[in-house]
Scaffold this motif. Structure first.
Motif, mmCIF file in Angstrom:
data_model
loop_
_atom_site.group_PDB
_atom_site.id
_atom_site.type_symbol
_atom_site.label_atom_id
_atom_site.label_comp_id
_atom_site.label_asym_id
_atom_site.label_seq_id
_atom_site.Cartn_x
_atom_site.Cartn_y
_atom_site.Cartn_z
ATOM 1 N N UNK A 199 0.840 -1.198 0.000
ATOM 2 C CA UNK A 199 0.000 0.000 0.000
ATOM 3 C C UNK A 199 0.877 1.250 0.000
ATOM 4 N N UNK A 200 2.006 1.177 0.745
ATOM 5 C CA UNK A 200 2.896 2.342 0.816
ATOM 6 C C UNK A 200 3.786 2.465 -0.415
ATOM 7 N N UNK A 201 4.152 1.337 -1.007
ATOM 8 C CA UNK A 201 5.059 1.354 -2.167
ATOM 9 C C UNK A 201 4.566 0.338 -3.197
ATOM 10 N N UNK A 202 3.530 0.695 -3.958
ATOM 11 C CA UNK A 202 2.925 -0.267 -4.890
ATOM 12 C C UNK A 202 3.822 -0.640 -6.083
ATOM 13 N N UNK A 203 4.950 0.024 -6.236
ATOM 14 C CA UNK A 203 5.827 -0.288 -7.370
ATOM 15 C C UNK A 203 6.894 -1.342 -7.030
ATOM 16 N N UNK A 204 6.891 -1.844 -5.812
ATOM 17 C CA UNK A 204 7.871 -2.855 -5.399
ATOM 18 C C UNK A 204 7.398 -4.225 -5.880
ATOM 19 N N UNK A 205 8.037 -4.737 -6.922
ATOM 20 C CA UNK A 205 7.561 -5.970 -7.564
ATOM 21 C C UNK A 205 7.622 -7.181 -6.633
ATOM 22 N N UNK A 206 8.715 -7.333 -5.873
ATOM 23 C CA UNK A 206 8.850 -8.540 -5.060
ATOM 24 C C UNK A 206 7.740 -8.652 -4.015
ATOM 25 N N UNK A 229 -0.791 -10.042 -11.138
ATOM 26 C CA UNK A 229 -0.970 -9.116 -12.259
ATOM 27 C C UNK A 229 -0.334 -7.767 -11.938
ATOM 28 N N UNK A 230 -0.424 -7.347 -10.673
ATOM 29 C CA UNK A 230 0.257 -6.126 -10.252
ATOM 30 C C UNK A 230 1.775 -6.279 -10.422
ATOM 31 N N UNK A 231 2.273 -7.467 -10.094
ATOM 32 C CA UNK A 231 3.706 -7.746 -10.252
ATOM 33 C C UNK A 231 4.119 -7.539 -11.707
ATOM 34 N N UNK A 232 3.321 -8.048 -12.630
ATOM 35 C CA UNK A 232 3.642 -7.884 -14.052
ATOM 36 C C UNK A 232 3.540 -6.425 -14.475
ATOM 37 N N UNK A 233 2.586 -5.702 -13.934
ATOM 38 C CA UNK A 233 2.382 -4.297 -14.303
ATOM 39 C C UNK A 233 3.572 -3.425 -13.910
ATOM 40 N N UNK A 236 8.003 -6.725 -12.940
ATOM 41 C CA UNK A 236 8.717 -7.813 -12.289
ATOM 42 C C UNK A 236 9.491 -8.653 -13.295
ATOM 43 N N UNK A 237 10.688 -9.108 -12.926
ATOM 44 C CA UNK A 237 11.577 -9.780 -13.869
ATOM 45 C C UNK A 237 11.156 -11.215 -14.189
ATOM 46 N N UNK A 238 10.554 -11.902 -13.227
ATOM 47 C CA UNK A 238 10.187 -13.308 -13.447
ATOM 48 C C UNK A 238 8.826 -13.394 -14.158
ATOM 49 N N UNK A 239 8.767 -12.779 -15.312
ATOM 50 C CA UNK A 239 7.485 -12.636 -16.005
ATOM 51 C C UNK A 239 6.905 -13.990 -16.422
ATOM 52 N N UNK A 240 7.730 -14.812 -17.038
ATOM 53 C CA UNK A 240 7.242 -16.104 -17.521
ATOM 54 C C UNK A 240 6.738 -16.974 -16.373
ATOM 55 N N UNK A 243 3.417 -15.557 -15.031
ATOM 56 C CA UNK A 243 2.308 -15.837 -15.959
ATOM 57 C C UNK A 243 1.835 -17.277 -15.795
ATOM 58 N N UNK A 244 2.788 -18.190 -15.568
ATOM 59 C CA UNK A 244 2.413 -19.571 -15.307
ATOM 60 C C UNK A 244 1.639 -19.705 -14.009
ATOM 61 N N UNK A 245 2.030 -18.945 -12.986
ATOM 62 C CA UNK A 245 1.315 -18.990 -11.711
ATOM 63 C C UNK A 245 -0.113 -18.478 -11.866
ATOM 64 N N UNK A 246 -0.273 -17.439 -12.666
ATOM 65 C CA UNK A 246 -1.617 -16.904 -12.899
ATOM 66 C C UNK A 246 -2.495 -17.955 -13.576
ATOM 67 N N UNK A 247 -1.918 -18.664 -14.538
ATOM 68 C CA UNK A 247 -2.673 -19.728 -15.208
ATOM 69 C C UNK A 247 -3.061 -20.827 -14.221
#
Length: 326
Positions: A199-206, A229-233, A236-240, A243-247
């Protein structure tokens, strides 16, 4: 490896020098066999010959000559003076070898076996000492970040908790403490810390990645998908992987109950989509899978950093069947 071989060669050389006196030539005048018995026999003959005559005296005299010849070549061995240098050299080589092995081979952190790991251990120790000495937030953060990178999670937790004592609004420390709590299986506390941090730092991917993992572990597929999905937005580096986790989470939301679906929904976030390992250990080819009862207990009760995973009997059976085929 080369350093170890050099130390070993020096050790063997020193050992050879230390043992050299034992390997030298034998005495030039060795003691005859049964020497004590021969001496006693000679003494007896010397007494008896005084009372003998004729042929008996000649035989006794001949035997005395024979005994004296047998004993004549013997000389008592001269004691060898003690030479401390070979022993000192051997001890020096042993010490040098031990120091070398400790310096270049023996582990200082869990799993270490390389010179690089030795250097990392020294670096981490230096950061730890400085942070404890100064107590400055910047030094504590430097220690915590390096410990986290090296997966020395106990030290990372100590460092970040010290940061929060001095600066409770430090978002990095709040986020990392939340991640470490998740790794320790304390999902509710981890969720609270990570939700505050994001909430304080929404741009922190990890933070989004681990928050999604927490929701996933708790069976909240919708919330997990949103976090990932926020991580991808935010890039975040572990994109692939995500995406598999979302599936997988979407497969869970559709109510799949086969073993693979259960694994993807409840296990893949930590152990990898292909059971190759991630936050949790590798499962593919792991010997523990040959003991399904042990796996059942770990899943239901948790162990170490792995929290308990609440599964119904049908889901658990399907999961165990799937794991047995990995």
């Amino acid at each position: 490896m080369m350093a170890t071989l050099i130390f070993l060669a020096l050790f063997l050389l020193g050992l050879l020098l230390a043992l050299r006196p034992l390997l030298g030539p034998r005495e030039p005048f060795p003691e005859p066999p049964r020497r004590e018995e021969l001496l006693k026999e000679l003494e007896v003959l010397k007494e008896e010959v005084k009372s003998l005559e004729g042929e008996e005296r000649k035989l006794a005299m001949a035997r005395m000559v024979e005994l004296e010849r047998a004993l004549d070549g013997w000389r008592p061995p001269k004691p060898r003076p003690f030479n401390p240098w070979p022993v000192a050299l051997a001890l020096g080589v042993v010490v040098l070898l031990g120091v070398g092995l400790w310096r270049y081979t023996l582990p200082r952190l869990p799993g270490e076996t390389t010179v690089t790991a030795r250097a990392e251990a020294r670096e981490l120790k230096a950061l730890q000492d400085k942070a404890r000495r100064t107590g400055e937030v910047a030094d504590l953060l430097a220690w915590g970040r390096r410990a986290y990178e090296l997966q020395a999670f106990d030290q990372a937790a100590e460092a970040y908790l010290e940061v929060l004592k001095k600066d409770p609004t430090n978002i990095e420390a709040v986020r990392r403490v939340g991640i470490l709590l998740f790794m320790g299986g304390r999902l509710e506390e981890a969720q609270m810390f990570l939700e505050i941090a994001q909430h304080a730092d929404p741009k922190a991917a990890e933070g989004w990645l681990f928050l999604g993992n927490i929701y996933f572990q708790k069976g909240q597929a919708k919330e997990a998908i949103a976090a990932w999905e926020k991580y991808l937005e935010v890039g975040g580096e572990a994109r692939e992987r995500v995406e598999g986790l979302i599936a997988m989470a979407r497969a869970q939301a559709q109510g799949g109950t086969d073993g693979k679906t259960v694994y993807q929904a409840r296990c893949a976030a930590c152990h990898g989509a292909e059971a190759q390992g991630g936050v949790g250990p590798r499962l593919k080819g792991n010997p523990i899978l040959k003991a399904p009862e042990a796996v059942r207990e770990i899943v239901l009760k948790g162990r170490g950093q792995m929290p308990a995973v609440p599964l119904g009997e049908g889901e658990l059976k399907a999961l165990l069947d799937y794991l047995s085929g990995l």
